[in-house]
Design a protein around this motif. Structure first.
Motif, PDB file in Angstrom:
ATOM      1  N   TYR A 183      43.788  37.240  70.088  1.00 28.26           N
ATOM      2  CA  TYR A 183      42.736  37.857  69.382  1.00 28.26           C
ATOM      3  C   TYR A 183      43.572  37.902  68.070  1.00 28.26           C
ATOM      4  CZ  TYR A 183      39.620  39.516  72.903  1.00 28.26           C
ATOM      5  OH  TYR A 183      38.579  39.335  73.797  1.00 28.26           O
ATOM      6  N   ALA A 184      42.939  37.435  66.831  1.00 28.80           N
ATOM      7  CA  ALA A 184      43.366  37.732  65.618  1.00 28.80           C
ATOM      8  C   ALA A 184      42.388  37.844  64.522  1.00 28.80           C
ATOM      9  CB  ALA A 184      43.926  36.353  65.023  1.00 28.80           C
ATOM     10  N   SER A 185      42.589  39.033  63.626  1.00 29.79           N
ATOM     11  CA  SER A 185      41.486  39.295  62.459  1.00 29.79           C
ATOM     12  C   SER A 185      41.207  38.048  61.726  1.00 29.79           C
ATOM     13  CB  SER A 185      42.512  40.095  61.491  1.00 29.79           C
ATOM     14  OG  SER A 185      42.568  41.477  62.205  1.00 29.79           O
ATOM     15  N   ASP A 186      41.915  37.090  61.461  1.00 29.33           N
ATOM     16  CA  ASP A 186      41.377  35.813  60.822  1.00 29.33           C
ATOM     17  C   ASP A 186      41.168  35.093  61.908  1.00 29.33           C
ATOM     18  OD1 ASP A 186      40.938  33.744  59.257  1.00 29.33           O
ATOM     19  OD2 ASP A 186      42.129  34.621  57.505  1.00 29.33           O
ATOM     20  N   ARG A 187      40.225  34.773  62.585  1.00 28.04           N
ATOM     21  CA  ARG A 187      39.966  34.051  63.819  1.00 28.04           C
ATOM     22  C   ARG A 187      40.134  32.480  63.481  1.00 28.04           C
ATOM     23  NH1 ARG A 187      36.701  30.517  65.880  1.00 28.04           N
ATOM     24  NH2 ARG A 187      36.762  30.199  68.095  1.00 28.04           N
ATOM     25  N   GLU A 188      39.614  32.061  62.014  1.00 26.58           N
ATOM     26  CA  GLU A 188      39.464  30.799  61.725  1.00 26.58           C
ATOM     27  C   GLU A 188      40.971  30.055  61.340  1.00 26.58           C
ATOM     28  OE1 GLU A 188      36.815  30.209  58.311  1.00 26.58           O
ATOM     29  OE2 GLU A 188      35.499  30.861  59.660  1.00 26.58           O
ATOM     30  N   LYS A 189      41.751  30.943  61.007  1.00 27.16           N
ATOM     31  CA  LYS A 189      43.293  30.495  60.544  1.00 27.16           C
ATOM     32  C   LYS A 189      43.872  30.355  61.748  1.00 27.16           C
ATOM     33  CE  LYS A 189      43.877  32.179  55.724  1.00 27.16           C
ATOM     34  NZ  LYS A 189      44.595  32.835  54.939  1.00 27.16           N
ATOM     35  N   MET A 190      43.704  31.257  62.725  1.00 27.17           N
ATOM     36  CA  MET A 190      44.411  31.326  64.134  1.00 27.17           C
ATOM     37  C   MET A 190      44.041  30.035  64.800  1.00 27.17           C
ATOM     38  SD  MET A 190      47.031  32.327  65.724  1.00 27.17           S
ATOM     39  CE  MET A 190      47.395  33.869  64.850  1.00 27.17           C
TER      40      MET A 190
ATOM     41  N   ILE B  20      43.918  27.255  75.571  1.00 24.20           N
ATOM     42  CA  ILE B  20      44.050  28.434  74.759  1.00 24.20           C
ATOM     43  C   ILE B  20      42.785  28.843  74.071  1.00 24.20           C
ATOM     44  CG2 ILE B  20      45.401  29.663  72.689  1.00 24.20           C
ATOM     45  CD1 ILE B  20      47.373  27.484  73.569  1.00 24.20           C
ATOM     46  N   ALA B  21      42.178  29.923  74.162  1.00 23.56           N
ATOM     47  CA  ALA B  21      40.953  30.308  73.544  1.00 23.56           C
ATOM     48  C   ALA B  21      41.637  31.347  72.603  1.00 23.56           C
ATOM     49  CB  ALA B  21      40.023  31.255  74.444  1.00 23.56           C
ATOM     50  N   VAL B  22      40.770  31.401  71.186  1.00 18.93           N
ATOM     51  CA  VAL B  22      41.179  31.959  70.202  1.00 18.93           C
ATOM     52  C   VAL B  22      39.774  32.954  69.889  1.00 18.93           C
ATOM     53  CG1 VAL B  22      41.901  32.351  67.643  1.00 18.93           C
ATOM     54  CG2 VAL B  22      42.527  30.574  69.092  1.00 18.93           C
ATOM     55  N   HIS B  23      39.992  34.465  69.703  1.00 19.34           N
ATOM     56  CA  HIS B  23      38.901  35.303  69.386  1.00 19.34           C
ATOM     57  C   HIS B  23      39.088  36.175  68.389  1.00 19.34           C
ATOM     58  CE1 HIS B  23      37.763  34.554  73.817  1.00 19.34           C
ATOM     59  NE2 HIS B  23      39.178  34.408  73.930  1.00 19.34           N
ATOM     60  N   GLU B  24      38.065  36.640  67.756  1.00 14.28           N
ATOM     61  CA  GLU B  24      38.241  37.730  66.367  1.00 14.28           C
ATOM     62  C   GLU B  24      38.646  38.965  67.105  1.00 14.28           C
ATOM     63  OE1 GLU B  24      35.905  39.284  62.516  1.00 14.28           O
ATOM     64  OE2 GLU B  24      35.103  37.394  63.763  1.00 14.28           O
ATOM     65  N   SER B  25      39.519  39.747  66.713  1.00 18.32           N
ATOM     66  CA  SER B  25      39.856  40.739  66.888  1.00 18.32           C
ATOM     67  C   SER B  25      38.577  41.982  66.704  1.00 18.32           C
ATOM     68  CB  SER B  25      41.204  41.588  65.952  1.00 18.32           C
ATOM     69  OG  SER B  25      42.232  40.829  66.559  1.00 18.32           O
ATOM     70  N   ASN B  26      38.744  42.928  67.742  1.00 13.27           N
ATOM     71  CA  ASN B  26      37.755  44.054  67.683  1.00 13.27           C
ATOM     72  C   ASN B  26      38.521  45.294  66.651  1.00 13.27           C
ATOM     73  OD1 ASN B  26      39.356  45.513  69.122  1.00 13.27           O
ATOM     74  ND2 ASN B  26      38.136  45.189  71.196  1.00 13.27           N
ATOM     75  N   GLU B  27      37.729  46.269  66.517  1.00 13.73           N
ATOM     76  CA  GLU B  27      38.403  47.596  65.724  1.00 13.73           C
ATOM     77  C   GLU B  27      39.668  48.001  66.284  1.00 13.73           C
ATOM     78  OE1 GLU B  27      37.772  48.084  62.595  1.00 13.73           O
ATOM     79  OE2 GLU B  27      36.006  46.593  62.397  1.00 13.73           O
ATOM     80  N   THR B  28      39.789  48.047  67.480  1.00 21.81           N
ATOM     81  CA  THR B  28      40.659  48.563  68.495  1.00 21.81           C
ATOM     82  C   THR B  28      42.116  47.668  68.088  1.00 21.81           C
ATOM     83  OG1 THR B  28      39.138  49.384  69.850  1.00 21.81           O
ATOM     84  CG2 THR B  28      41.433  49.381  70.375  1.00 21.81           C
ATOM     85  N   LEU B  29      41.692  46.443  67.900  1.00 21.36           N
ATOM     86  CA  LEU B  29      42.924  45.694  68.011  1.00 21.36           C
ATOM     87  C   LEU B  29      43.570  45.236  66.699  1.00 21.36           C
ATOM     88  CD1 LEU B  29      42.271  42.726  70.654  1.00 21.36           C
ATOM     89  CD2 LEU B  29      43.722  44.554  70.905  1.00 21.36           C
ATOM     90  N   ARG B  30      42.425  45.653  65.535  1.00 20.49           N
ATOM     91  CA  ARG B  30      42.882  45.236  64.201  1.00 20.49           C
ATOM     92  C   ARG B  30      44.274  46.033  63.908  1.00 20.49           C
ATOM     93  NH1 ARG B  30      39.449  42.184  61.294  1.00 20.49           N
ATOM     94  NH2 ARG B  30      37.308  41.846  62.310  1.00 20.49           N
ATOM     95  N   GLY B  31      45.313  45.253  63.121  1.00 14.67           N
ATOM     96  CA  GLY B  31      46.595  45.963  62.597  1.00 14.67           C
ATOM     97  C   GLY B  31      47.541  46.033  63.829  1.00 14.67           C
ATOM     98  N   THR B  32      47.149  45.657  64.954  1.00 16.90           N
ATOM     99  CA  THR B  32      48.273  45.790  66.020  1.00 16.90           C
ATOM    100  C   THR B  32      49.147  44.494  66.187  1.00 16.90           C
ATOM    101  OG1 THR B  32      46.705  45.210  67.865  1.00 16.90           O
ATOM    102  CG2 THR B  32      46.789  47.436  67.403  1.00 16.90           C
ATOM    103  N   CYS B  33      49.988  44.257  67.004  1.00 16.81           N
ATOM    104  CA  CYS B  33      50.576  43.207  67.063  1.00 16.81           C
ATOM    105  C   CYS B  33      51.031  42.877  68.689  1.00 16.81           C
ATOM    106  CB  CYS B  33      51.989  43.138  66.606  1.00 16.81           C
ATOM    107  SG  CYS B  33      52.912  41.604  66.654  1.00 16.81           S
ATOM    108  N   ALA B  34      50.602  41.867  69.005  1.00 14.07           N
ATOM    109  CA  ALA B  34      50.742  41.638  70.603  1.00 14.07           C
ATOM    110  C   ALA B  34      52.469  41.289  71.035  1.00 14.07           C
ATOM    111  CB  ALA B  34      49.996  40.472  71.350  1.00 14.07           C
TER     112      ALA B  34
END
Length: 300
Positions: A217-224, A249-263
């Motif tokens: 999951y990433a805020s900028d899904r397109e770049k990831m 590998i699947a890439v998703h856009e982060s939801n509000e809960t995940l934004r700003g965190t780091c896996a």
């Protein structure tokens, strides 16, 4: 007010060559120690175990001729002398993560070379405070004394294949996939959520080897997604010799809960998604499998 780095540089300049050399050695030893503690922050006892069996370090440039794109670049080595085979295996297992942690400490090397300590070198302990802590843990006078009690195994964390351990292997695969650790680190810090979902539908999984689908999951899904399009196959290939079989590998856009965190934080274990997220991803993976079956049956 001068920075700490400037102050240290000025101090080194004021010392004679021998004193400056000793100070640099002390600095590098401290950086290495901090890097080990950071890399094994999931189990401080293991970090102490590794440090207690570290007998010597050296840093040098490898001047041997090299081929390829790096032939004209300097190649720097960290050599580690370790008197315990289990500790050597553990350092080897996480050597890419250790290099990343060292770079974050300001100690940049291209390769870690692990040597067995022999003869009199075994008597030299670079980090005696760790030897003492291990001795106290075992309840004996010396960490390597026969006491009927066993040193905690460095690979005990592998007793359960939980998400954090699986994702740590993913992190190692990313570190191996890019030209340098700075590139890998910059990508990892942009991944806000991660999970590995076992693809039980796989024919290969039925053979006893688990296969997984990696969800990022990433805020900028397109770049990831662009990064994964370019390096995803390399990550999958690098994960294989580490014992992790990734089918996709699947890439998703982060939801509000995940934004700003780091896996994949710089220190400590990776942070896996909660069970609810894993349930949703498992459902998605099974749906993908069903779509694949349908296409195979219909020839689409």
């Amino acid at each position: 007010m001068e920075s700490l780095a400037t102050g240290i540089s000025n101090l080194l300049a004021a010392l004679d060559p021998d004193e400056a050399k000793l100070l640099r050695i002390a600095q590098n030893n401290t950086r290495y120690k901090n890097s080990v503690v950071s890399t094994w922050s999931d189990d401080p006892n293991v970090a102490d175990f590794l440090l207690s069996h570290t007998n010597g370090l050296y840093f040098k440039e490898d001047t041997a001729p090299r081929k390829g794109a790096a032939k004209d670049k300097g190649w720097y080595l960290l050599g580690v002398y370790i008197d315990d085979s289990m500790a050597r295996s553990e350092i080897n297992a996480r050597r890419e993560l250790l290099r990343l942690a060292m770079a974050q400490e300001g100690l940049h090397v291209d390769e870690i070379v692990i040597h067995p300590a022999r003869a009199g070198m075994k008597e030299h302990h670079l980090f005696p405070e760790s030897v003492e802590r291990i001795a106290q843990l075992l309840g004996c006078a010396q960490a390597d004394s026969p006491s009927g009690k066993r040193v905690p195994k460095a690979d005990a964390r592998h007793a359960r294949a939980d998400q954090s351990i699986l994702l740590e292997t993913v992190k190692r695969a990313f570190c191996r996939s890019f030209e340098n650790l700075d590139q890998a680190g910059s990508i990892l810090e942009k991944i806000e959520g991660a999970a590995l979902v076992e693809t039980k539908f796989s024919r290969r999984a039925a053979s006893g080897t688990p296969y997984y689908r990696l969800h990022l999951y990433a805020s900028d899904r397109e770049k990831m997604q662009a990064v994964i399009d370019a390096y995803g196959d390399t990550v999958i290939s690098c994960a294989k010799p580490l014992g992790l079989m990734i089918q996709g590998i699947a890439v998703h856009e982060s939801n509000e809960t995940l934004r700003g965190t780091c896996a994949f934080p710089k220190t400590g274990q990776p942070v896996a998604l909660e069970d609810l997220n894993l349930h949703e991803l498992r459902t998605e993976s099974l749906q993908i499998a069903e779509d694949v079956r349908r296409k195979v049956r219909t020839g689409g």
